[in-house]
Write a protein that holds these residues in place. Structure first.
Motif: not given
Ligand code: AHM
Ligand code: MG
Length: 339
Positions: A94, A118, A121, A281
């Motif tokens: 990400e 990610d 997060d 995600e």
């Protein structure tokens, strides 16, 4: 009194290696690299509240540089762990616009896996001592081994994932993952730095009583979602349901998986594809949800059947207990018909 000592994550990975279709040990090494990086990030996340105090004591780094942001730090730690151990041929994060191509060292084996991640997060929650997490998704490359990875290696539908998982850094730190044979959760013993199997074969209750959505966006939601929220709040049968929203996907998902519930991040008027990213995600969470007996959808279609076209693309996301996800789909379909 218990007589056997609990299984560690390291032992579990080795035990399960034989169950896996491709038993070269490569996936096991990859998961071990993630385990190691998770411990390093955990250490740093848990110090976050001390940053100002340590800074005030003059303990910042020698160059007097500003404390690095934790999401950047986590990104570097995961990429270094995967890169240095040469357990993947490509990484997409990400935090990075483009994917990273990992070149194998001269004597190392060519890896066939790519990881999408990610690294931290929900990082806006760190300052207020609320859970954050790491989410990861693993695929076999589709381009030929030994050649540089291609975008197409990352743009695979979720149904091609070979493993996925998350780490939740919280009141206790857990690593939860699947390789397509159920979902298992491991809790970190901070004193020993060892993850122990604490939640074997996790199953999401078929039906739950928790709905998790940012209701501040209510007026911008599609009609089907508005109708579903009203349904949750109605006083009928086992309703009203309980509303719980941390604003940290990993933590909201983790709670709903253990207790039963549904997490929603729908589209809204100025964001027709919602907020969450499909590849690092939604897909990994969808894989975990399905492996735990739950479901994940964009409101109409199974998340893992969506065909990605961009690395950072977004999708509306509804995930959790089967009965609840299907109820959302029913409301979405009815609203579409009545349009
Ligand atoms: P991030 O990747 O920028 O951290 O955003 C993802 C997070 C999720 O963890 C969380 O569920 C969602 O954003 C919360 O968004 P909102 O504040 O719009 O409800
Ligand atoms: Mg994120």
């Amino acid at each position: 009194m218990k007589t056997t000592s609990p299984l560690t994550l390291g032992e579990f990975i080795i035990d399960k290696q034989a169950d896996f279709q491709y038993t070269s040990g490569e996936l096991s090494r990859l998961l071990s690299a993630i385990r190691l990086a998770a411990k390093v990030v955990n250490q740093e996340v848990n110090k976050a509240g001390l940053v100002d105090i340590i800074g005030a004591m003059g303990n910042q780094n020698v160059q007097g540089e500003e404390q690095q942001k934790l999401d950047v730090f986590a990104n570097e730690v995961f990429i270094a762990a995967l890169n240095n151990r040469e357990v993947v041929c490509g990484i997409a994060s990400e935090e990075n616009e483009d994917f990273i191509s990992v070149r194998p060292g001269e004597n190392s084996q060519k890896s066939k896996y790519v990881v999408l991640i990610d690294p931290l997060d929900g990082s806006s929650n760190i300052d207020v001592n609320v859970n954050v997490g790491t989410i990861f998704s693993i695929y076999r490359r589709i381009s030929p081994d030994g050649t540089p990875v291609q975008l197409e290696d990352f743009l695979q539908p979720g149904n091609k994932q070979v493993a996925a998982g998350y780490v939740v850094y919280g009141s206790s730190t857990m690593l939860v993952y699947t390789t397509g044979c159920g979902v298992n959760g491991f809790t970190l013993d901070p004193a020993l730095g060892v993850f122990y199997l604490s939640h074997p074969d996790i199953k999401i209750p078929f039906k739950g009583k928790i709905y998790s959505i940012n209701e501040g966006n209510y007026i911008k939601f599609p009609q089907g979602i508005k109708d579903y929220i009203k349904y949750c709040q109605e006083e009928k049968e086992d309703r009203p349901y309980t509303s719980r929203y941390i604003g940290s996907l990993v933590a909201d998902f983790h709670r709903n998986m253990l207790k039963g519930g549904v997490y929603l991040y729908p589209s809204y008027s100025h964001a027709p594809k919602g907020k969450l990213r499909l590849l690092y995600e939604c897909n990994p969470m969808a894989f975990l949800a399905e492996q735990a007996g739950g479901k994940a959808s964009d409101g109409f279609t199974r998340i893992m059947d969506l065909n990605p076209t961009e690395l950072h693309e977004r999708t509306p996301f509804v995930c959790g207990s089967i009965e609840m996800v299907e109820k959302v789909e029913e409301f979405m379909e009815n609203a579409r018909r009545n349009q």
